[in-house]
Motif scaffolding. Structure first.
Motif, PDB file in Angstrom:
ATOM      1  N   TYR A   1       0.660  -1.372  -0.142  1.00 23.41           N
ATOM      2  CA  TYR A   1      -0.219   0.212   0.128  1.00 23.41           C
ATOM      3  C   TYR A   1       1.201   0.975  -0.040  1.00 23.41           C
ATOM      4  O   TYR A   1       0.349   2.088  -0.607  1.00 23.41           O
ATOM      5  CB  TYR A   1      -0.672   0.022   1.394  1.00 23.41           C
ATOM      6  CG  TYR A   1      -2.146  -1.038   0.186  1.00 23.41           C
ATOM      7  CD1 TYR A   1      -3.253  -0.512  -0.154  1.00 23.41           C
ATOM      8  CD2 TYR A   1      -2.326  -2.448   1.932  1.00 23.41           C
ATOM      9  CE1 TYR A   1      -4.484  -0.626  -0.425  1.00 23.41           C
ATOM     10  CE2 TYR A   1      -3.726  -3.140   1.684  1.00 23.41           C
ATOM     11  CZ  TYR A   1      -4.783  -2.103   0.129  1.00 23.41           C
ATOM     12  OH  TYR A   1      -5.597  -3.125   0.345  1.00 23.41           O
TER      13      TYR A   1
ATOM     14  N   GLY B   1      -3.861   1.175   4.617  1.00 25.46           N
ATOM     15  CA  GLY B   1      -2.187   0.207   5.223  1.00 25.46           C
ATOM     16  C   GLY B   1      -1.423   0.524   6.143  1.00 25.46           C
ATOM     17  O   GLY B   1      -1.035  -0.474   7.232  1.00 25.46           O
TER      18      GLY B   1
ATOM     19  N   ASP C   1      -4.784   5.371   0.454  1.00 27.89           N
ATOM     20  CA  ASP C   1      -3.542   4.151   0.343  1.00 27.89           C
ATOM     21  C   ASP C   1      -2.753   4.270   1.603  1.00 27.89           C
ATOM     22  O   ASP C   1      -2.917   2.911   2.298  1.00 27.89           O
ATOM     23  CB  ASP C   1      -2.829   4.222  -0.415  1.00 27.89           C
ATOM     24  CG  ASP C   1      -3.507   3.925  -2.489  1.00 27.89           C
ATOM     25  OD1 ASP C   1      -4.767   3.665  -1.891  1.00 27.89           O
ATOM     26  OD2 ASP C   1      -2.816   4.930  -2.886  1.00 27.89           O
TER      27      ASP C   1
END
Length: 528
Positions: A165, A188, A184
């Motif tokens: 990610y 993550g 993102d």
């Protein structure tokens, strides 16, 4: 915090981190010395040393990679071969040789599949994505990185998911998609916290710092950049230190040009020290732009030449073409492997079909044998049945003959023939002829009735009358006979009721008590 205090803090942290990282590498080297036997654990320890040196000392890292590759080939240790190719790919990436780097990663994928290591396959896919990102092929970057995410989630490798990610965030940020990049990072971050690695946390803090700097949130950006540097310093992570220096110079707005130059020179020094070819190119380009803003043409040209030289090697058309060719060759090999698997599967299915056909033929043959056996057994049973029926019929015939013999009493026949002879001797031809005629009718009636299981009452009655008439002729009318028959017997009552007749015999000219007799098939009256 003043620039001087910050610089002092960075120098102190750098010296401590170098010591910490060196201590880890030294402990790994000590383990190698104390365990000289070359086995899988020995090879993996060599790999760890090579990996930790890849960003600090390229030459030593390459030397350890060579040992990993050599021993893995000697022992035919497929897992070690995959590790060696991954390390080689990292070293080649750092030197800007993307073609050879991707070729190494695709080999690592093959080895990982051969030893069923999903983890190493995911690492290879992630690194292939990083190579495509360096060449600004963002679609390919996302394609391989997403494949790595699927594999890492499948095996529960949260560290790998966090790295995947973070790479997607970098890809989006390169395209100016800061909001998607932020998503993102937030996606993550839980995986990064699960990993608990300062290396990964440093990358995430760095990413948040960039996004806050882009949104002109200077204090938040400085906070995250500082946190990123601290985490990188914990394990002497020079690569992430390089990224922090570069990000501060690139994304922080309204900082003095002198500070920006200083940050970029620190980043360039780390890139040269670690042999990070792409970092040299990017930092030199930023320095060239800064000196151009200062109208320092000589310094701008100097760094532009450094950038151009590195960029031409890194992003040359030949490098791009070869990288895609290597991918295509690997995909083609994968297709060949899949086709080989399909052929094996088809062959297996063919063998299964043949085996099923054999079983079916065997079952059909067994069924045929069963039918033949059943037919023969049935035929044998029918034959026995026929033989039994034939024997029974033969016994019945014998019984009939015996019955016929019992009806045709020899004594009666002898007497009848004597009577005929007597009539002939007395020249009473007429009486002899009548007697012979009646005697023939009686014999015929008896023979006909003996061929039937059931005879009509009238036939038995006729036979009885013939017999009485013959006896009257033989005794010259010395007795009289009266027949008393139940009417229902004459009507042929099938229920058998009244199935009886009375026969009364009287001496000539007298009447006495009648003698009752049952009349049935084959019953006669014998002469006493």
């Amino acid at each position: 915090m003043t620039v001087k205090s910050i610089f002092f803090f960075l120098l102190t942290s750098l010296s401590l981190s170098v010591f910490g990282q060196g201590k880890i590498i030294d402990s790994l080297k000590d383990w190698i010395i104390s365990h000289p036997k070359v086995d899988s654990q020995y090879i993996q320890t060599l790999h760890r040393i090579s990996y930790r040196l890849s960003e600090n000392d390229v030459n030593q890292s390459f030397a350890y990679y060579t040992e990993v590759s050599h021993y893995s080939d000697s022992l035919n240790f497929t897992y070690g071969k995959a590790l060696a190719q991954i390390n080689l790919g990292i070293l080649l990436f750092n030197s800007g040789n993307m073609e050879a780097s991707n070729n190494a990663y695709f080999k690592a994928v093959d080895y990982a599949e051969a030893c069923h290591s999903t983890r190493l396959k995911a690492v290879s896919f992630n690194n292939i994505g990083a190579n495509f990102r360096s060449l600004h092929n963002f679609d390919k970057c996302r394609e391989y990185t997403n494949q790595a995410i699927v594999l890492n989630k499948e095996i529960g490798s949260w560290r790998g998911v966090a790295l995947n990610y973070e790479q997607l965030h970098e890809c989006d940020l390169d395209q100016g998609l800061s909001e998607q990049a932020r998503k993102d990072l937030h996606t993550g971050l839980p995986y990064a916290n699960l990993s608990g690695e300062s290396y990964i946390l440093s990358m995430y803090y760095l990413g948040f710092g960039k996004i806050h700097a882009i949104n002109n949130q200077v204090d938040s950006a400085n906070y995250y950049f500082s946190r990123a540097f601290q985490e990188a310093n914990l394990q002497n992570d020079l690569r992430n230190e390089f990224f922090v220096y570069q990000a501060e110079a690139r994304y922080l707005k309204n900082i003095p040009l002198s500070k920006k130059v200083k940050l970029l020179n620190q980043a360039l020094g780390i890139a040269k020290q670690t042999g990070y070819f792409e970092g040299i190119s990017n930092t030199a380009k930023l320095l060239s732009d800064v000196y151009d803003e200062q109208d320092n043409k000589d310094s701008s040209l100097k760094y532009y030449r450094i950038y151009r030289s590195a960029f031409d090697s890194l992003f040359s058309a030949n490098n791009r073409r070869n990288l895609l060719i290597n991918e295509s060759e690997w995909l083609l090999k994968q297709k060949k492997t899949e086709n080989a698997h399909l052929l094996e599967l088809a062959e297996l299915q063919k063998r299964q079909i043949i085996f099923k056909d054999i079983l079916l033929f065997g079952a059909f043959f067994l069924l045929l044998l069963t039918i033949i056996a059943a037919f023969l057994i049935n035929k044998n049973i029918q034959s026995k049945k026929k033989r039994t029926e034939f024997a029974l019929k033969q016994k019945i015939a014998e019984s009939q003959i015996q019955s016929l013999r019992s009806q045709m009493n020899p004594h009666f026949i002898f007497n009848s023939l004597n009577s005929i002879e007597n009539f002939m001797m007395q020249n009473e031809k007429r009486k002899a002829s009548d007697y012979l005629h009646k005697f023939a009718l009686l014999i015929r009636t008896i023979l006909e009735s003996s061929q039937k299981e059931v005879t009509q009452f009238q036939m038995d009655m006729e036979a009885l009358k013939l017999y009485v008439e013959l006896e009257q002729m033989r005794f010259q009318g010395k007795f009289q006979v009266e027949f008393s028959v139940d009417p229902r017997l004459e009507e042929g009552d099938r229920n058998g009721r009244g199935n009886q007749m009375n026969l009364a015999i009287y001496p000539d000219g007298a009447r006495g008590v009648g003698v009752a007799a049952d009349i049935g098939r084959g019953r006669g009256v014998e002469d006493s």
